[in-house]
Design a protein around this motif. Structure first.
Motif, PDB file in Angstrom:
ATOM      1  N   ILE A  42       0.843  -1.198   0.000  1.00  0.00           N
ATOM      2  CA  ILE A  42       0.000   0.000   0.000  1.00  0.00           C
ATOM      3  C   ILE A  42       0.877   1.248   0.000  1.00  0.00           C
ATOM      4  O   ILE A  42       0.649   2.190  -0.762  1.00  0.00           O
ATOM      5  N   LEU A  65      -7.512   3.004   5.376  1.00  0.00           N
ATOM      6  CA  LEU A  65      -6.469   3.834   4.801  1.00  0.00           C
ATOM      7  C   LEU A  65      -6.968   5.271   4.730  1.00  0.00           C
ATOM      8  O   LEU A  65      -8.070   5.530   4.255  1.00  0.00           O
ATOM      9  N   PHE A  82      -5.316   0.408  -5.236  1.00  0.00           N
ATOM     10  CA  PHE A  82      -4.789  -0.373  -4.115  1.00  0.00           C
ATOM     11  C   PHE A  82      -5.273  -1.817  -4.161  1.00  0.00           C
ATOM     12  O   PHE A  82      -4.494  -2.746  -3.969  1.00  0.00           O
ATOM     13  N   THR A  86      -2.533  -4.842  -4.906  1.00  0.00           N
ATOM     14  CA  THR A  86      -2.230  -5.696  -3.752  1.00  0.00           C
ATOM     15  C   THR A  86      -2.753  -7.112  -3.948  1.00  0.00           C
ATOM     16  O   THR A  86      -2.110  -8.070  -3.533  1.00  0.00           O
TER      17      THR A  86
END
Length: 143
Positions: A42, A65, A82, A86
Motif C-alpha cells: 500500500i 487507509l 490499491f 495488492t
C-alpha cells in the motif's frame, strides 16, 4: 494545526480520503506476514502515485487507509489502484490466498472525503482500531 495544501498547474488542493475495504467473505486472512506485506505494498503504491499515506491500519478482516491524493484521482480510482495491485502481488506471493478465496478482495469498498470531520478525528479512529474490544480476540497484528 497548519493546513498543508498542494499546488499544481490548475490550482491548489487538500484532498483527504478515508478508504476501507475487506477480503472476500470478510475472511480474517490479513495477519502476520500477509498483513506486513500488504502494508508495504500500500505504501509503495501510494509513493508511486504521489499520494501521501496519513494513517493505515491493516486489521485481520479489513483495511483502513487515510490518504491525501491529487484532484484528478476519484475515490473509485484510488480504491481500485490499491485493491488491484495488492491482490495481484499478495496472491502470487501467498498461495494459500488463492486456495481459500476466489478473489482476494470483495468488490465493494467504503470511501469518504475528509471534510465533514476533522483529519484528527479520522486519524484517531484508525489508530485506535486495535483498542476496540470486539477485535482483541483476533490474534493481533503479529499473528
Amino acid at each position: 494545526m497548519t493546513r498543508k495544501v498542494r499546488r499544481f498547474s490548475g490550482g491548489v488542493y487538500d484532498l483527504g480520503l478515508h478508504v476501507v475495504w475487506c477480503p472476500k467473505y470478510r475472511r480474517p486472512v490479513l495477519v502476520g506476514r500477509v498483513a506486513a506485506r500488504l502494508e508495504e505494498l500500500i505504501r509503495a503504491k501510494a509513493d508511486e502515485k504521489g499520494w501521501e499515506v496519513i494513517a493505515l491500519e491493516v486489521m485481520p478482516d479489513h483495511v483502513h487507509l487515510f490518504l491525501k491524493h491529487d484532484p484528478k484521482a476519484s475515490a473509485s480510482y484510488v480504491a481500485n489502484q490499491f485493491k488491484g495491485f495488492t491482490s495481484r502481488v499478495l496472491r502470487s506471493e501467498f498461495p494459500h490466498l488463492k486456495s481459500r478465496l476466489p478473489t482476494l478482495w470483495s468488490s465493494s469498498y467504503f470511501a469518504a472525503s475528509v471534510g465533514a470531520v476533522s483529519e484528527a478525528t479520522v486519524r484517531r479512529y484508525i489508530d485506535t482500531q486495535w483498542e476496540r474490544p470486539w477485535k482483541k480476540d483476533t490474534g493481533g497484528k503479529g499473528a
